[in-house]
Enzyme design. Sequence first.
Site, PDB file in Angstrom:
ATOM      1  N   ILE B  18      -8.502 -24.937   7.491  1.00 35.31           N
ATOM      2  CA  ILE B  18      -7.826 -24.364   8.669  1.00 35.31           C
ATOM      3  C   ILE B  18      -8.326 -25.021   9.954  1.00 35.31           C
ATOM      4  O   ILE B  18      -7.554 -25.204  10.908  1.00 35.31           O
ATOM      5  CB  ILE B  18      -7.982 -22.820   8.706  1.00 35.31           C
ATOM      6  CG1 ILE B  18      -6.991 -22.201   9.702  1.00 35.31           C
ATOM      7  CG2 ILE B  18      -9.407 -22.384   9.050  1.00 35.31           C
ATOM      8  CD1 ILE B  18      -5.556 -22.296   9.256  1.00 35.31           C
ATOM      9  N   LYS B  94      -8.898 -15.073  11.453  1.00 34.85           N
ATOM     10  CA  LYS B  94      -8.589 -13.853  10.719  1.00 34.85           C
ATOM     11  C   LYS B  94      -9.048 -14.001   9.274  1.00 34.85           C
ATOM     12  O   LYS B  94      -9.040 -15.124   8.778  1.00 34.85           O
ATOM     13  CB  LYS B  94      -7.108 -13.514  10.789  1.00 34.85           C
ATOM     14  CG  LYS B  94      -6.124 -14.660  10.572  1.00 34.85           C
ATOM     15  CD  LYS B  94      -5.784 -15.221   9.250  1.00 34.85           C
ATOM     16  CE  LYS B  94      -5.606 -14.541   8.009  1.00 34.85           C
ATOM     17  NZ  LYS B  94      -4.961 -15.352   6.939  1.00 34.85           N
ATOM     18  N   ASP B 172      -4.860 -12.352   2.024  1.00 36.92           N
ATOM     19  CA  ASP B 172      -5.200 -13.361   3.036  1.00 36.92           C
ATOM     20  C   ASP B 172      -3.939 -13.832   3.758  1.00 36.92           C
ATOM     21  O   ASP B 172      -3.895 -13.803   4.995  1.00 36.92           O
ATOM     22  CB  ASP B 172      -5.977 -14.533   2.422  1.00 36.92           C
ATOM     23  CG  ASP B 172      -6.335 -15.561   3.477  1.00 36.92           C
ATOM     24  OD1 ASP B 172      -7.326 -15.360   4.192  1.00 36.92           O
ATOM     25  OD2 ASP B 172      -5.589 -16.547   3.625  1.00 36.92           O
TER      26      ASP B 172
END
Lengths: 312, 312
Positions: B18, B94, B172
């Site tokens: 990410i 997150k 997720d």
Amino acid sequence: MHGDSTPVSIGIVGVGKIARDQHLPALAAQPGFSLAACASPHSRVEGLPHYTTLEAMLAEETALRAVSLCTPPQVRFAQARAALAAGKHVMLEKPPGASVSEVAILADLARQNRCTLFASWHSRHAPGVEAARDWLASRAIVSVNVQWKEDVRRWHPNQAWIWEPGGLGVFDPGINALSILTRVLPHAFFLTSADLWVPANQQTPIAAHLAFTDERGTAIAAEFDWRHDAGELWQIDVTTRDGTLRLAQGGKQLTIDGAEIDVGPEREYPSLYTRFLELIASGESDVDVRPLQHVADAMLLGRRHLIDPFVP
Amino acid sequence: MHGDSTPVSIGIVGVGKIARDQHLPALAAQPGFSLAACASPHSRVEGLPHYTTLEAMLAEETALRAVSLCTPPQVRFAQARAALAAGKHVMLEKPPGASVSEVAILADLARQNRCTLFASWHSRHAPGVEAARDWLASRAIVSVNVQWKEDVRRWHPNQAWIWEPGGLGVFDPGINALSILTRVLPHAFFLTSADLWVPANQQTPIAAHLAFTDERGTAIAAEFDWRHDAGELWQIDVTTRDGTLRLAQGGKQLTIDGAEIDVGPEREYPSLYTRFLELIASGESDVDVRPLQHVADAMLLGRRHLIDPFVP
């Protein structure tokens, strides 16, 4: 209506084991409440008007000012919402809901309807708890060890809901320990890891080991077990730099370095109803979801171990 | 330092998928930040000072004002605590933690240290989200249907942590849908039941069906599935008395009764960093745990179905 001496007319919802063992005797001994009716699909209370549903009770017993919910958590939200919408003060048995999120919505509803909502945690009213809190407030805490073990067959006979999703399994008693811990420890804590043992034929754990810590790095360990057939072990040990505090017998007994402190007799449920009365009189609510939050965290973060089927 | 035009010196922690896909390009395009260093046990970023740990980076890079954590949730608390204790502003990928309880403690730490804490939800910055929120604010909502389906092998290759406790599994991606729902729906909602499908060799669900409602009784259904190999379906349908709103492609596309609304190009991560900059400038934090709370509730209240092993 605040401050007058008329007893608060109250209805009981859910006449199961906890209502008969605790709520009915506590209410009978509490002159501030007048028990007016009960609602339960099958069970009745001798000498008391009976309804099969909360809605029927609310429709008929218009003088009721309060409702105490002793039903399983899976149905609690809908009942609490109905009672609050009818302008009744509401006391919830623990845990206050089947989800954490629903409890915040109930608290909002109580505010909107100017009613008291009391999310009760009976173990917090065990006689040693406040004295333990006071003693720990200024202590440097080194570690905490919780042992909360009992025989599920003795304490939860015929309670099928407790094995269903939302029924919490061993966290149903374990949350009592968590309700005490969140009250007596001076710093907020959180779960770092957990192991959960779940019988292959059940949805909820029969045993759990939990590791918590706080921002100071304090080690807080808890063992919950329902397979304990040698009496009950409901005990919290807090090691501090000034000595070790033990809350034993679920909070009834307090010792510091082995010396017992006199904390008076056990009266958890009478104390709960006294607190509910005070909250109603002052127009306040008391809704602390932290014990349930820790259980939800354990289910979120716990490692599950499937074990042999267990027949309750 | 508020209000001046010097770029905010920032370090990235956790150089995984990410960070490379989103954070590094977003920071490169954002003149308000100056990327000064990265910390990651194995990965490096070409041309940037590298440390194997956050602690080493904090010790050496004393001019850093902010840190962005792109690490898995299981290690996020300790890193965020260290960064806040060193007086750095912190942005969290997150979910903001492995437990819900720890996030409240971080928010307190941020207050004590007068730092910004930004618990980011990138999907809330999808271009259609604010327009959807505005349109729904005054609408009577009849029902909500969420479909959030993707191929785990495509979107989460080599991410072992995601199958471990605390890694959330299909939640997720699913939490992205929940982060949008909690933003666009005008009323708070809560879980009433859930089914979770868990591969026998994994700890976290590969699929989930969730039923939520709110105090008005609105039916809110969500289906999350990682076994979807026909492209991606990231879609929210809200049926109202005035027509049906659809957020598709994860919030990139907004249609009302089939007519597409122009919401501009996708720029989730650039928008996140703009928001982080605004929060730092105004001395505020933004910490909303509700999406994670709903996942914890699903793990608390969900019925688990064990299915065949799944090899990612």
